[in-house]
Design a protein around this motif. Sequence first.
Motif, PDB file in Angstrom:
ATOM      1  N   LEU A   1       0.722  -1.130  -0.264  1.00 40.97           N
ATOM      2  CA  LEU A   1      -0.351  -0.247   0.278  1.00 40.97           C
ATOM      3  C   LEU A   1       1.105   1.503   0.503  1.00 40.97           C
ATOM      4  O   LEU A   1       0.352   2.054  -0.418  1.00 40.97           O
ATOM      5  CB  LEU A   1      -0.929  -0.310   1.167  1.00 40.97           C
ATOM      6  N   ALA A   2       1.729   1.606   0.789  1.00 41.78           N
ATOM      7  CA  ALA A   2       2.928   2.457   1.285  1.00 41.78           C
ATOM      8  C   ALA A   2       3.378   2.580  -0.301  1.00 41.78           C
ATOM      9  O   ALA A   2       3.696   3.715  -0.625  1.00 41.78           O
ATOM     10  CB  ALA A   2       4.125   1.939   1.752  1.00 41.78           C
ATOM     11  N   ASP A   3       4.594   1.435  -0.858  1.00 39.50           N
ATOM     12  CA  ASP A   3       4.552   1.415  -2.546  1.00 39.50           C
ATOM     13  C   ASP A   3       3.811   2.412  -3.674  1.00 39.50           C
ATOM     14  O   ASP A   3       4.162   2.804  -4.139  1.00 39.50           O
ATOM     15  CB  ASP A   3       5.067   0.347  -2.695  1.00 39.50           C
ATOM     16  N   SER A   4       2.529   1.295  -3.108  1.00 39.57           N
ATOM     17  CA  SER A   4       1.511   2.178  -5.074  1.00 39.57           C
ATOM     18  C   SER A   4       0.709   3.801  -4.841  1.00 39.57           C
ATOM     19  O   SER A   4       0.733   4.425  -5.471  1.00 39.57           O
ATOM     20  CB  SER A   4       0.381   1.123  -4.343  1.00 39.57           C
ATOM     21  N   TRP A   5       1.019   4.337  -2.718  1.00 39.55           N
ATOM     22  CA  TRP A   5       0.907   5.424  -2.789  1.00 39.55           C
ATOM     23  C   TRP A   5       2.116   6.324  -3.287  1.00 39.55           C
ATOM     24  O   TRP A   5       2.002   7.127  -3.894  1.00 39.55           O
ATOM     25  CB  TRP A   5       1.326   5.311  -1.617  1.00 39.55           C
TER      26      TRP A   5
END
Length: 85
Positions: free
Chosen positions: A56-60
């Motif tokens: 999720l952090a990477d996709s953000w």
Amino acid sequence: MPRLPLPPGLALLSLSLLPACSTPPAGHPQPLLTQRCPAVTACALPALTPKTNAQLADSWQQHRAALEACAAQINSIIHCQQNTP
């Protein structure tokens, strides 16, 4: 008074130079070069399906980078359009 014979090549050269001596037509001068703004392309956001908090952090981060690239493209087009006569 005798005339000197003029070779055909010189006669044609002198005739071709005559239009260069004329004045340009009155009115608005035409620009020699025109500036074109870059073509507009669609901004695409990557489709991601995060399953963990790390994903999720990477996709953000990836979405934010894509939005910044899109904003930079839009800003460059706006800048070009404002500076084009």
